[in-house]
Design an enzyme around this catalytic site. Structure first.
Site, PDB file in Angstrom:
ATOM      1  N   ASN A 135       9.549   3.861   0.247  1.00  0.00           N
ATOM      2  CA  ASN A 135       9.553   4.641   1.488  1.00  0.00           C
ATOM      3  C   ASN A 135      10.964   5.132   1.817  1.00  0.00           C
ATOM      4  O   ASN A 135      11.157   6.266   2.250  1.00  0.00           O
ATOM      5  CB  ASN A 135       8.993   3.823   2.657  1.00  0.00           C
ATOM      6  CG  ASN A 135       7.478   3.946   2.752  1.00  0.00           C
ATOM      7  OD1 ASN A 135       6.849   4.591   1.912  1.00  0.00           O
ATOM      8  ND2 ASN A 135       6.883   3.345   3.760  1.00  0.00           N
ATOM      9  N   GLU A 165       0.850  -1.198   0.000  1.00  0.00           N
ATOM     10  CA  GLU A 165       0.000   0.000   0.000  1.00  0.00           C
ATOM     11  C   GLU A 165       0.886   1.249   0.000  1.00  0.00           C
ATOM     12  O   GLU A 165       1.864   1.319   0.722  1.00  0.00           O
ATOM     13  CB  GLU A 165      -0.886  -0.024   1.260  1.00  0.00           C
ATOM     14  CG  GLU A 165      -1.778   1.173   1.415  1.00  0.00           C
ATOM     15  CD  GLU A 165      -2.636   1.389   0.178  1.00  0.00           C
ATOM     16  OE1 GLU A 165      -3.433   0.500  -0.151  1.00  0.00           O
ATOM     17  OE2 GLU A 165      -2.517   2.464  -0.464  1.00  0.00           O
ATOM     18  N   CYS A 212       5.338   4.828   9.564  1.00  0.00           N
ATOM     19  CA  CYS A 212       5.970   4.041   8.494  1.00  0.00           C
ATOM     20  C   CYS A 212       7.416   4.379   8.162  1.00  0.00           C
ATOM     21  O   CYS A 212       8.268   3.503   8.218  1.00  0.00           O
ATOM     22  CB  CYS A 212       5.086   4.077   7.270  1.00  0.00           C
ATOM     23  SG  CYS A 212       3.560   3.177   7.593  1.00  0.00           S
ATOM     24  N   LYS A 231       7.973  -1.705  -2.020  1.00  0.00           N
ATOM     25  CA  LYS A 231       7.391  -0.902  -0.934  1.00  0.00           C
ATOM     26  C   LYS A 231       8.492  -0.286  -0.062  1.00  0.00           C
ATOM     27  O   LYS A 231       8.515   0.915   0.201  1.00  0.00           O
ATOM     28  CB  LYS A 231       6.453  -1.786  -0.101  1.00  0.00           C
ATOM     29  CG  LYS A 231       5.910  -1.133   1.145  1.00  0.00           C
ATOM     30  CD  LYS A 231       5.055   0.076   0.819  1.00  0.00           C
ATOM     31  CE  LYS A 231       4.799   0.917   2.030  1.00  0.00           C
ATOM     32  NZ  LYS A 231       4.107   2.158   1.740  1.00  0.00           N
ATOM     33  N   LEU A 248      10.906  17.649  -0.610  1.00  0.00           N
ATOM     34  CA  LEU A 248      12.101  18.461  -0.368  1.00  0.00           C
ATOM     35  C   LEU A 248      11.759  19.594   0.595  1.00  0.00           C
ATOM     36  O   LEU A 248      12.307  20.689   0.477  1.00  0.00           O
ATOM     37  CB  LEU A 248      12.661  19.010  -1.683  1.00  0.00           C
ATOM     38  CG  LEU A 248      13.349  17.997  -2.610  1.00  0.00           C
ATOM     39  CD1 LEU A 248      13.854  18.666  -3.879  1.00  0.00           C
ATOM     40  CD2 LEU A 248      14.514  17.283  -1.900  1.00  0.00           C
TER      41      LEU A 248
HETATM   42  P1  NAD Z   1      -3.146   0.236  12.364  1.00  0.00           P
HETATM   43  O1  NAD Z   1      -2.383  -0.008  13.595  1.00  0.00           O
HETATM   44  O2  NAD Z   1      -3.838   1.535  12.159  1.00  0.00           O
HETATM   45  O3  NAD Z   1      -4.269  -0.900  12.198  1.00  0.00           O
HETATM   46  C1  NAD Z   1      -4.018  -2.256  12.385  1.00  0.00           C
HETATM   47  C2  NAD Z   1      -5.321  -2.925  12.854  1.00  0.00           C
HETATM   48  O4  NAD Z   1      -5.126  -4.328  12.857  1.00  0.00           O
HETATM   49  C3  NAD Z   1      -5.738  -2.544  14.280  1.00  0.00           C
HETATM   50  O5  NAD Z   1      -7.050  -2.044  14.276  1.00  0.00           O
HETATM   51  C4  NAD Z   1      -5.632  -3.863  15.063  1.00  0.00           C
HETATM   52  O6  NAD Z   1      -6.609  -3.999  16.082  1.00  0.00           O
HETATM   53  C5  NAD Z   1      -5.849  -4.876  13.969  1.00  0.00           C
HETATM   54  N1  NAD Z   1      -5.325  -6.217  14.253  1.00  0.00           N
HETATM   55  C6  NAD Z   1      -4.147  -6.571  14.832  1.00  0.00           C
HETATM   56  N2  NAD Z   1      -4.030  -7.899  14.888  1.00  0.00           N
HETATM   57  C7  NAD Z   1      -5.144  -8.428  14.321  1.00  0.00           C
HETATM   58  C8  NAD Z   1      -5.583  -9.747  14.051  1.00  0.00           C
HETATM   59  N3  NAD Z   1      -4.837 -10.806  14.361  1.00  0.00           N
HETATM   60  N4  NAD Z   1      -6.783  -9.916  13.459  1.00  0.00           N
HETATM   61  C9  NAD Z   1      -7.553  -8.849  13.128  1.00  0.00           C
HETATM   62  N5  NAD Z   1      -7.176  -7.572  13.340  1.00  0.00           N
HETATM   63  C10 NAD Z   1      -5.977  -7.358  13.924  1.00  0.00           C
HETATM   64  O7  NAD Z   1      -2.136  -0.057  11.151  1.00  0.00           O
HETATM   65  P2  NAD Z   1      -2.019   0.725   9.758  1.00  0.00           P
HETATM   66  O8  NAD Z   1      -1.423   2.065   9.967  1.00  0.00           O
HETATM   67  O9  NAD Z   1      -3.298   0.601   9.018  1.00  0.00           O
HETATM   68  O10 NAD Z   1      -0.898  -0.163   9.021  1.00  0.00           O
HETATM   69  C11 NAD Z   1      -1.164  -1.473   8.601  1.00  0.00           C
HETATM   70  C12 NAD Z   1      -0.018  -1.926   7.695  1.00  0.00           C
HETATM   71  O11 NAD Z   1      -0.009  -1.132   6.504  1.00  0.00           O
HETATM   72  C13 NAD Z   1       1.376  -1.791   8.299  1.00  0.00           C
HETATM   73  O12 NAD Z   1       2.175  -2.840   7.832  1.00  0.00           O
HETATM   74  C14 NAD Z   1       1.874  -0.483   7.726  1.00  0.00           C
HETATM   75  O13 NAD Z   1       3.289  -0.431   7.638  1.00  0.00           O
HETATM   76  C15 NAD Z   1       1.269  -0.499   6.337  1.00  0.00           C
HETATM   77  N6  NAD Z   1       1.019   0.834   5.747  1.00  0.00           N
HETATM   78  C16 NAD Z   1       0.497   1.827   6.521  1.00  0.00           C
HETATM   79  C17 NAD Z   1       0.212   3.067   5.937  1.00  0.00           C
HETATM   80  C18 NAD Z   1      -0.338   4.211   6.760  1.00  0.00           C
HETATM   81  O14 NAD Z   1      -0.390   5.304   6.236  1.00  0.00           O
HETATM   82  N7  NAD Z   1      -0.757   4.011   8.003  1.00  0.00           N
HETATM   83  C19 NAD Z   1       0.440   3.254   4.573  1.00  0.00           C
HETATM   84  C20 NAD Z   1       0.966   2.195   3.819  1.00  0.00           C
HETATM   85  C21 NAD Z   1       1.247   0.980   4.417  1.00  0.00           C
HETATM   86  C1  UGA Z   2       4.229   7.778   3.745  1.00  0.00           C
HETATM   87  C2  UGA Z   2       4.349   7.662   2.228  1.00  0.00           C
HETATM   88  O1  UGA Z   2       4.243   8.955   1.632  1.00  0.00           O
HETATM   89  C3  UGA Z   2       3.249   6.759   1.673  1.00  0.00           C
HETATM   90  O2  UGA Z   2       3.444   6.580   0.267  1.00  0.00           O
HETATM   91  C4  UGA Z   2       3.335   5.396   2.359  1.00  0.00           C
HETATM   92  O3  UGA Z   2       2.288   4.563   1.926  1.00  0.00           O
HETATM   93  C5  UGA Z   2       3.226   5.581   3.856  1.00  0.00           C
HETATM   94  O4  UGA Z   2       4.277   6.485   4.312  1.00  0.00           O
HETATM   95  C6  UGA Z   2       3.407   4.305   4.592  1.00  0.00           C
HETATM   96  O5  UGA Z   2       4.087   3.414   4.148  1.00  0.00           O
HETATM   97  O6  UGA Z   2       2.834   4.281   5.672  1.00  0.00           O
HETATM   98  P1  UGA Z   2       2.697   9.140   5.436  1.00  0.00           P
HETATM   99  O7  UGA Z   2       3.615   8.592   6.479  1.00  0.00           O
HETATM  100  O8  UGA Z   2       1.230   9.082   5.643  1.00  0.00           O
HETATM  101  O9  UGA Z   2       2.983   8.398   4.035  1.00  0.00           O
HETATM  102  O10 UGA Z   2       3.040  10.669   5.243  1.00  0.00           O
HETATM  103  P2  UGA Z   2       3.988  11.552   4.311  1.00  0.00           P
HETATM  104  O11 UGA Z   2       3.171  12.604   3.699  1.00  0.00           O
HETATM  105  O12 UGA Z   2       4.834  10.735   3.408  1.00  0.00           O
HETATM  106  O13 UGA Z   2       4.926  12.225   5.409  1.00  0.00           O
HETATM  107  C7  UGA Z   2       5.780  11.430   6.219  1.00  0.00           C
HETATM  108  C8  UGA Z   2       6.605  12.335   7.117  1.00  0.00           C
HETATM  109  O14 UGA Z   2       7.568  13.051   6.357  1.00  0.00           O
HETATM  110  C9  UGA Z   2       5.774  13.388   7.866  1.00  0.00           C
HETATM  111  O15 UGA Z   2       6.258  13.496   9.188  1.00  0.00           O
HETATM  112  C10 UGA Z   2       6.045  14.661   7.094  1.00  0.00           C
HETATM  113  O16 UGA Z   2       5.937  15.806   7.895  1.00  0.00           O
HETATM  114  C11 UGA Z   2       7.487  14.436   6.662  1.00  0.00           C
HETATM  115  N1  UGA Z   2       7.878  15.196   5.443  1.00  0.00           N
HETATM  116  C12 UGA Z   2       7.261  14.939   4.257  1.00  0.00           C
HETATM  117  C13 UGA Z   2       8.900  16.133   5.524  1.00  0.00           C
HETATM  118  O17 UGA Z   2       9.479  16.371   6.606  1.00  0.00           O
HETATM  119  N2  UGA Z   2       9.265  16.790   4.375  1.00  0.00           N
HETATM  120  C14 UGA Z   2       8.686  16.555   3.173  1.00  0.00           C
HETATM  121  O18 UGA Z   2       9.084  17.189   2.182  1.00  0.00           O
HETATM  122  C15 UGA Z   2       7.648  15.610   3.122  1.00  0.00           C
END
Ligand code: NAD
Ligand code: UGA
Length: 450
Positions: A212, A155, A264, A208, A254
Site C-alpha cells: 500500500n 487482502e 486504507c 501488505k 501514475l
Molecule cells: P468495514 O468497516 O467495511 O467492515 C468491518 C466490519 O466488521 C463491520 O461490518 C463491523 O460491524 C464488523 N465488526 C467490528 N467489530 C466486530 C466484532 N468484534 N465482531 C464481528 N464483527 C465486527 O472494514 P473493511 O473495509 O472491510 O476492512 C477490514 C480490514 O481489511 C481492515 O483492516 C482494512 O484495512 C483491510 N482491507 C480493506 C480493504 C478495502 O478495500 N476496504 C482492502 C484490503 C484490506
Molecule cells: C487500495 C489498493 O489498491 C488495494 O490493493 C488494497 O487492498 C486496498 O487499498 C486496501 O488496503 O484497502 P482502494 O483503496 O480500494 O485499494 O483503491 P485504489 O484503486 O487503490 O485507489 C486508492 C486511492 O488512490 C483513490 O482515492 C484513487 O482515486 C487514488 N488514485 C489511484 C490516484 O489518485 N491515482 C492513481 O493513479 C491511482
C-alpha cells in the site's frame, strides 16, 4: 466443501465470504451489526460493490451462505475462521486501533471447540506482530483442548473491483509459524491459479503495508511531478504515459489528481510511519507521501482562490463525493475535505454522487446534495470534478455551460479532454496539464456569461 466463518461483514469480509461460498464452501458471515446481518439474510448487500450482490443472492439460494451475530453459532464448527474487522487509525496516535481485532479474537477464542482444530486467519490489515498477539489472545481464552494455528493472509482487493480481485488476484500471501496451516489455507485459493507466497507472520503483515505504501508513493510522486509540470508548462498526463511504457516503471498508479483517499492508503501509511517511529526510525519518505497528498486537496482551494478571487459567497459544485468511483465508501474521501474547506470560507457547496450522497450529507453538515450532475452546475461559479465516475464522462457541456454562473471547470482527475471542454465555452483547469489558466481568461468569459 470447507466450513468457513468470516468475522466482519464489511468490504473485505463480504467479498471473501461470498466469493469463497461461490467456490462451493459453506460460509457463515458473522458481524456484530444486527442491521447488517438482517440485510444480508434478506439478500441485500449492505455496501455498494459491483457484482457482489448477485453472488450473495445466488449463494444464499444455494444454501452456502449463512449470516449471524452469534459467535456461538458461527465458530464451533468452522475449520477456518477469518478475521476481517476494521483497523482504523487510533484516536490517541497514528497507529492502528486494534480494539475490533481484540474483541473478535477474544470472542472467537471462547467459542473454539475443545478437541477440534481451527485455523484462525488474519485478513485485516494489522501492525507487524499482531499475528503473535492474536495467538496470545487465543491461548488466554480458548477452552482447554482446543487446537488452533494463526495464519496471516493480507487482502489486496480494490473497492469497486473486489470480486474480480478475489477471483483473479495477482498473488496470495500467507504467513505463519505453522507452515502446514498456511498450506491448508492455500488450498482455499488454488482455483485462482495465482502465485502463493508462504512466509512468516511478520513478513506477511509487512508485505501488505509495504504494498500500500508503494502504491501511495507512486501517486504522491506523480502529483509532485504534476505541480512541477504546471509551473514549467508540461503536461503530466503525457509525462505519465511516456514514463509508463518503460517496463521497469509501468503506467499504473501514475494518475495525478486530488490525491488518494479511502479507508486504507492514508491510515496504512500513518500506521507504518507510526511503527517506524516507535522503532526509533525516521520514515521520511512515508511522511513526504502523506504531506504531498494532503497538499493535493488544498490545491483545489488554491486554484479556486486564484481564479475566483475571494471565495466568500461563491457557489461551487462538486462532481463525485466518494473516494473513488464504483464504491459508496466515503472514508477519508478528498471531496469531503474540499467541501469542508470551502464551507469554512463561506462558499455554498452542492454535490452529486451516484452512491455516496446520503452519507456525505451526514458527514458534512451544510453540504447540499442534488439529484443530477446538471443540478450541481446550476448557478455555480465553478464546477470541480473530484471522483471520476463513468456517468460524468459524457456530460452535455453546452447544457452545463448554460447552467453555470461562471464557466469554470476544475478537473481534479484529469479525466476530460481540455480542448473539448474549451470548445463548449468553458475555462478548463486540470492538475499539472500545462500552464495554469490566468485569472483574466475566466473574468472575460464570466462577464459574457453572468
Ligand atoms: P468495514 O468497516 O467495511 O467492515 C468491518 C466490519 O466488521 C463491520 O461490518 C463491523 O460491524 C464488523 N465488526 C467490528 N467489530 C466486530 C466484532 N468484534 N465482531 C464481528 N464483527 C465486527 O472494514 P473493511 O473495509 O472491510 O476492512 C477490514 C480490514 O481489511 C481492515 O483492516 C482494512 O484495512 C483491510 N482491507 C480493506 C480493504 C478495502 O478495500 N476496504 C482492502 C484490503 C484490506
Ligand atoms: C487500495 C489498493 O489498491 C488495494 O490493493 C488494497 O487492498 C486496498 O487499498 C486496501 O488496503 O484497502 P482502494 O483503496 O480500494 O485499494 O483503491 P485504489 O484503486 O487503490 O485507489 C486508492 C486511492 O488512490 C483513490 O482515492 C484513487 O482515486 C487514488 N488514485 C489511484 C490516484 O489518485 N491515482 C492513481 O493513479 C491511482
Amino acid at each position: 466443501m470447507r466450513r468457513i466463518c468470516v468475522i466482519g461483514a464489511g468490504y473485505v469480509g463480504l467479498t471473501t465470504g461470498i466469493c469463497l461460498a461461490d467456490l462451493g464452501n459453506n460460509v457463515t458471515l458473522l458481524d456484530t451489526d444486527t442491521k447488517r446481518i438482517a440485510a444480508i439474510k434478506q439478500g441485500e448487500l449492505p455496501i455498494f460493490e459491483p457484482g457482489l450482490g448477485e453472488l450473495l443472492q445466488q449463494n444464499l439460494r444455494a444454501g452456502r451462505v449463512y449470516a449471524t451475530t452469534s459467535y456461538a453459532e458461527a465458530v464451533p464448527d468452522a475449520e477456518f475462521v477469518f478475521i476481517a474487522v476494521a483497523t482504523p487509525t487510533a484516536e490517541e496516535h497514528d497507529g492502528a486501533d486494534l480494539r475490533y481485532v481484540e474483541a473478535a479474537a477474544t470472542e472467537l477464542a471462547r467459542n473454539l471447540s475443545a478437541g477440534r482444530r481451527t485455523i484462525v486467519i488474519n485478513k485485516s490489515t494489522v501492525p507487524i506482530g499482531t499475528g503473535d498477539w492474536v495467538a496470545n489472545i487465543l491461548a488466554q481464552h480458548a477452552p482447554v483442548g482446543a487446537q488452533y494455528a494463526v495464519v496471516s493472509n493480507p487482502e489486496f482487493l480494490r473497492e469497486g473491483q473486489a470480486v474480480l480481485d478475489f477471483q483473479q488476484p495477482d498473488r496470495v500471501v500467507l504467513g505463519s509459524t505453522a507452515t502446514a496451516a498456511a498450506q491448508e489455507v492455500a488450498t482455499l485459493y488454488l482455483s485462482s491459479r495465482a502465485p502463493i507466497i508462504i512466509t512468516d507472520l511478520r513478513t506477511a503483515e509487512m508485505i501488505k503495508y509495504a504494498s500500500n505504501a508503494f502504491l501511495a508513493t507512486r501517486i504522491s510522486f506523480i502529483n509532485e511531478i504534476a505541480r512541477i509540470c504546471e509551473q514549467l508548462g508540461a503536461n503530466v498526463r503525457e509525462v505519465a504515459l511516456g514514463m509508463g511504457y518503460d517496463r521497469r516503471i509501468g503506467r499504473a498508479f501514475l494518475d495525478a489528481g486530488v490525491g488518494f483517499g479511502g479507508s486504507c492508503f492514508p491510515k496504512d501509511l500513518r500506521a507504518l510511519a507510526h511503527m517506524a517511529d516507535e522503532a526509533g526510525l525516521h520514515p521520511q519518505l512515508l511522511r513526504a507521501v502523506l504531506d504531498i497528498n494532503r497538499d493535493q486537496r488544498l490545491l483545489i482551494m488554491e486554484k479556486l482562490c486564484r481564479l475566483l478571487g475571494s471565495l466568500e459567497g461563491k457557489r461551487v459544485g462538486l462532481l463525485g463525493l466518494t473516494f473513488k468511483p464504483n464504491t459508496d465508501d466515503l472514508r477519508d474521501a478528498p471531496a469531503l475535505d474540499i467541501a469542508r474547506a470551502l464551507l469554512e470560507k463561506g462558499v455554498h457547496v452542492a454535490g452529486y454522487d451516484p452512491a455516496g450522497m446520503e452519507r456525505a450529507q451526514q458527514l458534512v453538515p451544510g453540504l447540499e446534495t442534488v439529484r443530477t450532475p446538471y443540478d450541481v452546475a446550476k448557478g455555480a461559479d465553478a464546477l470541480v470534478l473530484v471522483t471520476e465516475w463513468n456517468e460524468f464522462k459524457q456530460l452535455d457541456w453546452n447544457q452545463i455551460r448554460k447552467h453555470l454562473r461562471r464557466p469554470l471547470l476544475i478537473d481534479g482527475r484529469n479525466m476530460y479532454d481540455a480542448e473539448r471542454i474549451r470548445s463548449a465555452g468553458l475555462v478548463y483547469e486540470g492538475i499539472g496539464v500545462g500552464c495554469p489558466t490566468p485569472p483574466v481568461a475566466l473574468q472575460s468569459h464570466a462577464h459574457v456569461n453572468i
